[in-house]
Design an enzyme around this catalytic site. Structure first.
Site, PDB file in Angstrom:
ATOM      1  NE  ARG A 109      65.699  51.468  63.493  1.00  9.91           N
ATOM      2  CZ  ARG A 109      65.770  51.834  65.035  1.00  9.91           C
ATOM      3  NH1 ARG A 109      66.901  52.372  65.508  1.00  9.91           N
ATOM      4  NH2 ARG A 109      64.411  51.865  65.790  1.00  9.91           N
ATOM      5  CB  CYS A 117      66.150  59.050  67.497  1.00 11.95           C
ATOM      6  SG  CYS A 117      65.824  58.899  69.619  1.00 11.95           S
TER       7      CYS A 117
END
Length: 282
Positions: free
Chosen positions: A184, A240
């Site tokens: 990601r 995050c």
């Protein structure tokens, strides 16, 4: 790097120590943060087996504020101080209460509760290894719903841990760590947020690498990990996907006596703003 007066034993508690403390009076207040992205509501798992006396914590409603309609606030905005004070009171926590937080998912959810409690000026530790470590140490579980506890009248002291906004993250004067999975970060896949990639200049630091075998790495290996990332040489920020697992890196750094600044909106907030630059690749 900002040093804080915390050590590993101030942040983490072993299952053996917890079993000993549970025999004391008063016993610690246990908070069970059973949460994963695929299954955010963990009440069913809690009811099937939890540490005796634990109170179930709903991460989405108690550790986040979904009242905002601003997408740049991210998928898990921090609760307001007023809301979190009421939540802490509902858990029966007073200023001197010993609090132990755990989950069954590598302490990813538990770290968010730990961060918020510390941010609010309350003490807390995370059970290293979570539910599995408790069972491996000989602990037995109980079933059923979350118990009713007498509410407290605790007054929190918010703002005890630093946060940064998008502007500060964009020009962060230090090392900015991204706690998401590497694919990601690189922009190879993005199953949740508007754009793939990462904040320009950030470094990949998957939170799960702190706990490769379920428990946190020994102090020397954690120190080596964050030293290689440059996170021990100056200011460090953490983010995050939605501000949850970033707290795991903040917790790991706290075991080393290092204070990290949290970007709560994280990638979900950043990538919702089309004017923000995006970087891909490693």
């Amino acid at each position: 790097m900002k040093e804080i007066e915390l050590s590993r034993s101030d942040v983490l508690i072993s299952a053996d120590e917890l079993l000993t403390r549970m025999a004391d009076s008063p016993a610690p207040r246990l908070l069970d943060v059973r949460w994963t992205l695929p299954k955010p509501d963990g009440r069913e798992d809690f009811a099937a087996g939890h540490i005796p006396g634990a109170v179930y914590v709903d991460l989405d409603t108690e550790l986040a504020d979904h009242g905002t309609t601003d997408p740049t606030a991210g998928r898990h905005p921090l609760p307001s101080p007023e809301a979190f004070q009421e939540t802490a009171r509902s858990w029966g926590i007073d200023e001197g209460t010993e609090v132990v937080v755990y989950d069954d998912n590598s302490s990813l959810g538990a770290a968010r509760a730990w961060w918020l409690l510390r941010w609010a000026g309350l003490s807390a530790r995370v059970l290293d290894g979570g539910l599995a470590a408790f069972r491996d140490a000989g602990g037995t579980l109980e079933t059923g719903d979350s118990p009713e506890v007498a509410p407290s009248a605790v007054e929190i002291s918010p703002g005890r841990l630093p946060v940064i906004d998008a502007e500060a993250a964009a020009g962060f004067d230090g090392v900015l760590l991204d706690a998401r999975a590497g694919e990601r970060f690189c922009g190879e896949t993005e199953p949740l947020d508007p754009q793939a990639g990462h904040i320009p200049g950030a470094k990949s630091a998957p939170a799960t690498d702190n706990v490769p075998a379920g428990t946190f790495l020994p102090e020397a290996l954690l120190r080596e990990r964050f030293d290689e990332l440059g996170a021990l040489d100056g200011p460090v920020g953490v983010y995050c996907g939605s501000g949850v697992t970033a707290c795991h890196n903040a917790l790991a750094l706290a075991t080393l006596g290092v204070e990290a600044s949290l970007y709560p909106a994280s990638w979900s907030g950043w990538s919702s703003d089309p004017n923000r630059p995006v970087e891909t690749g490693s």
